[in-house]
Design a protein around this motif. Sequence first.
Motif, mmCIF file in Angstrom:
data_model
loop_
_atom_site.group_PDB
_atom_site.id
_atom_site.type_symbol
_atom_site.label_atom_id
_atom_site.label_comp_id
_atom_site.label_asym_id
_atom_site.label_seq_id
_atom_site.Cartn_x
_atom_site.Cartn_y
_atom_site.Cartn_z
ATOM 1 N N THR A 29 -5.183 3.137 3.024
ATOM 2 C CA THR A 29 -5.620 2.338 4.170
ATOM 3 C C THR A 29 -5.702 0.844 3.856
ATOM 4 N N ASP A 30 -5.963 0.480 2.630
ATOM 5 C CA ASP A 30 -6.177 -0.930 2.287
ATOM 6 C C ASP A 30 -4.932 -1.533 1.654
ATOM 7 N N LYS A 34 0.862 -1.185 0.000
ATOM 8 C CA LYS A 34 0.000 0.000 0.000
ATOM 9 C C LYS A 34 0.893 1.228 0.000
#
Length: 741
Positions: free
Chosen positions: A590-591, A585
């Motif tokens: 965030t993911d 990432k």
Amino acid sequence: MLKRVPLAAILSFVLAVAAAAVTPRFWENFTHEELLGGTLSRVSLHWDGRLSLAPEYDLFFDTEQPFIFSMVRDKSGNLFVGTGHAGKVFKVDPRGNGSVYFEAKELDIFALALDAAGNLYAGTSPDGKVYKITGSGQATEFCDPEEKYIWSLLFDDAGNLYVGTGGRGRILKVDPSGRKSDFFDPEDSNVMCLVRGADGRILAGTSPGGLVLQISPQGKAFALLDAPLEEIRALAVDRFGTTYAVAASARESAAAAPAKAESVTAAGSPTISAIQVLSNLAERARESGASVSAPGGGADSAGSKSTVFAISRAGAYETLYTTKDQFIYDVLIRQDDSILLSTGGKGRILDINPAKQAGVVTDTPEEQATRLVSGGEDIFVAGSNQGRIYRLRAGRASGGYYESKPLDAKTVASWGKIAFRFTAAQGESLQVTTRSGNTDTPDNTWSEWSAPYSPGAQIGSPAARYLQWRAEFKRGGSSPGGPPAYLEDVRIPYLQQNLRPLVTAINILPAGVALQKTPPLAPGTVSVSATASGREGPSPNSPRVRGKDPQPIPPRQIMQPGAQSLTWKASDENDDSLEYSLYFKGAGETDWKLLEKELTDTFYTIDGASLPDGEYTVKIVASDAPSNPYGKFLIGELVAKPFVISNGTPVLEITSHSLDGRRVEVRFSARVPSGRIESGEFSVDGGRWMLLFPSDGVADSQEEVFHFATLELAPGEHLIGVRASDANGNTGTAKLLVKIP
């Protein structure tokens, strides 16, 4: 009362813990080394790993003294036993009835001998004396060798007594009237043992030089062996004239170190032997009431090593047996020409056959088996740490057992079906049982011993980290002299509780380094390792293992612009096969995004051109799915430190320049889209590039300003080049054309 554990309870316990690894392991005990770690009680361990009932033995006499140091047997079958630390000699008749026969003023009786008339001679230590004992309590001082220790006594056919001493290490010759003379000085500190050789010559073993000497009647010596160990503890000669010498490394405890000064060589250098350590400690113990271990026992035997050498009549020698774990005290030649050794640690009696193969006759109840004496078909064994005498009989015991060293499964494990092979003999039976627990030494928290198993039965002990098996032999009404029954094999499958794999480290390589898998030397070949105790884990032909290299070759490194490589380390306490998934990432995201899955290598190269410039973080997820049922696998993960993808070239701008006489002062800036500027440089007229530090002194930002002044330049036109590089190796350039008046 022995309790059966319901199978349902076992299954529910196993399911209650984490999932179990799918690959079973096998504990196959029957290597000789493995079995030596167990406990033998009236059971023999043969050189080939078979177990059977041992010869019967019984407690023949208890001296109620701590140690037995010497023992001889007369023609009538009476045993004379020298003890410590009260200086007592016991006489024990053939029925096992005994009493104190002589009590010396000195502490220890290290040497006993019988003359042709059956009179007993005792050598005492310390402040050694030789006493002649003609009856119970009827003793006279026969000789004062004027030495600290009397280690050994030996008679010749003419009735002369040879005395091996410690201190100056002399051998004295004492005629029947008690007149002494120097027979031989080996220039060693101690003469530990004396025996008659096949040709009538005297054989002597010394310490700390570790010599075996052959001495003529005229006192001329020839060294048969210079052992690499410090002390010749015992000698024996067989009917073929072969001499067996027990050599030992005498290890001292820290408490014994001050005793060195009490034994001195002729040259004045301090020396010490295992028995000297004991004798010196005994004096202190008698004064303070402290307890003392026998030589080779407890602290004194830590790290000790013993070796048995066989010296032929022609003088050639070979190593017959060696051990780093046991202290050998004595050697005895049996009627069948096999060799018995008495050892310390477990009071173990070893048997060495003519093919140099070692087995265990039996363990005794004492910590040290210090002396062996033949009594026809019987063998008398002296023990220490209690001074007891055991009689080893010709027939087999009526019963006995072997307890294995506990198996450490490393984690909670469930047990499979036990397999063992028992070669039965008429009237003999065997019961094999198990117990389990979670402490490394069996205690009252372990399960009870299970009900006896038949081969192929499910092991009923609860799931636990440790398991121990026990084989109990029983002899019925068959003749004790018939062929014995043997336990020849035990095999225990176990299935470990599945433990989560761990990713222990991630290493980010410098930008621009790519990793490539190194092909094997021969396509399709793999290296396969096997353990002596049997196969553990999956077969190399298992579908989950086939095609995988169990010993992967490190990848090759090549230079590739834009490449970003990483390597990692992972472990699994079940030794499961692992596969890896790689996630990434960007900064501010965030993911996690999946980059690659089902990797079996522990390295990966990211093509930097496939990602926009910026800061990224990767996560490695390890899974033991290849070795576990679907849905029962476990994962472990680790996040690496951030790294930068930067494919853009630094942008340079010359912001100002000026002339200072014939020198040129230049100021320029460098900016990179992501990451940081790492260095700046300049050159004049295509010359050498000169390194620059940023104006603020530290290259740590996406934009840096550099300032420099050239040396004085010749009049005319000059080309000044500047360049800057980022941390990923991308480089930008600019130029300035100036004219010097």
